[in-house]
Design a protein around this motif. Structure first.
Motif, PDB file in Angstrom:
ATOM      1  N   UNK A  99       0.827  -1.214   0.000  1.00 45.79           N
ATOM      2  CA  UNK A  99       0.000   0.000   0.000  1.00 45.79           C
ATOM      3  C   UNK A  99       0.857   1.258   0.000  1.00 45.79           C
ATOM      4  N   UNK A 100       1.929   1.259   0.784  1.00 47.51           N
ATOM      5  CA  UNK A 100       2.795   2.436   0.833  1.00 47.51           C
ATOM      6  C   UNK A 100       3.447   2.707  -0.517  1.00 47.51           C
ATOM      7  N   UNK A 101       3.775   1.667  -1.246  1.00 46.87           N
ATOM      8  CA  UNK A 101       4.425   1.825  -2.551  1.00 46.87           C
ATOM      9  C   UNK A 101       3.448   2.201  -3.661  1.00 46.87           C
ATOM     10  N   UNK A 102       2.222   1.681  -3.587  1.00 44.91           N
ATOM     11  CA  UNK A 102       1.312   1.777  -4.733  1.00 44.91           C
ATOM     12  C   UNK A 102       0.000   2.501  -4.440  1.00 44.91           C
ATOM     13  N   UNK A 103      -0.069   3.254  -3.360  1.00 50.47           N
ATOM     14  CA  UNK A 103      -1.303   3.970  -3.021  1.00 50.47           C
ATOM     15  C   UNK A 103      -1.717   4.940  -4.126  1.00 50.47           C
ATOM     16  N   UNK A 104      -0.766   5.433  -4.900  1.00 45.10           N
ATOM     17  CA  UNK A 104      -1.089   6.369  -5.984  1.00 45.10           C
ATOM     18  C   UNK A 104      -2.021   5.743  -7.019  1.00 45.10           C
ATOM     19  N   UNK A 105      -2.105   4.431  -7.059  1.00 39.53           N
ATOM     20  CA  UNK A 105      -2.959   3.756  -8.043  1.00 39.53           C
ATOM     21  C   UNK A 105      -4.422   3.736  -7.612  1.00 39.53           C
ATOM     22  N   UNK A 106      -4.733   4.247  -6.442  1.00 41.63           N
ATOM     23  CA  UNK A 106      -6.072   4.122  -5.886  1.00 41.63           C
ATOM     24  C   UNK A 106      -7.038   5.283  -6.107  1.00 41.63           C
ATOM     25  N   UNK A 107      -6.642   6.464  -6.591  1.00 38.17           N
ATOM     26  CA  UNK A 107      -7.613   7.563  -6.706  1.00 38.17           C
ATOM     27  C   UNK A 107      -8.861   7.205  -7.511  1.00 38.17           C
ATOM     28  N   UNK A 108      -8.711   6.471  -8.585  1.00 35.07           N
ATOM     29  CA  UNK A 108      -9.873   6.083  -9.387  1.00 35.07           C
ATOM     30  C   UNK A 108     -10.782   5.158  -8.582  1.00 35.07           C
TER      31      UNK A 108
END
Length: 89
Positions: free
Chosen positions: A53-62
Motif C-alpha cells: 500500500x505504501x508503494x502503490x497507493x497512488x494507483x487508488x484515486x480512481x
C-alpha cells in the motif's frame, strides 16, 4: 537500458523497458483495476500488505472515486426507499 527478451529487436518495447518498470506497472494496474492488496502483495513478494500500500497507493484515486459513487448510489436508493415507506404509512 534493460536486457532484450529473446527474439526482441533492439528498439522494441521489450528492450526499452526495465524489469522494475514492468513490475511497478503490473502492480499499479492490478490495484487500479480492483485486484485486492493481498493478491498484489503475494505477486510482488512483499512481506506485508502495508508495504504494498505504501508503494502503490497512488494507483487508488480512481478506486476512491468509484467507491464514492457507489456509496452515493446506495444512499440514494435508501432515500427513495424511505420516501416510498413514508408515502405508504
Amino acid at each position: 537500458m534493460g536486457a532484450c527478451a529473446p527474439g526482441a529487436s533492439a528498439g522494441s518495447v521489450a528492450c526499452r523497458i526495465k524489469f522494475h518498470e514492468l513490475r511497478h506497472t503490473q502492480a499499479s494496474q492490478l490495484i487500479a483495476n480492483g485486484v485486492d492488496i493481498k493478491t498484489v502483495q503475494g505477486r510482488l513478494g512483499h512481506a506485508s500488505a502495508t508495504l504494498t500500500m505504501n508503494q502503490y497507493a497512488h494507483a487508488l484515486p480512481e478506486n476512491d472515486r468509484k467507491a464514492a459513487e457507489l456509496i452515493g448510489t446506495l444512499f440514494s436508493l435508501g432515500q427513495e426507499t424511505d420516501e416510498a415507506l413514508q408515502l405508504t404509512a
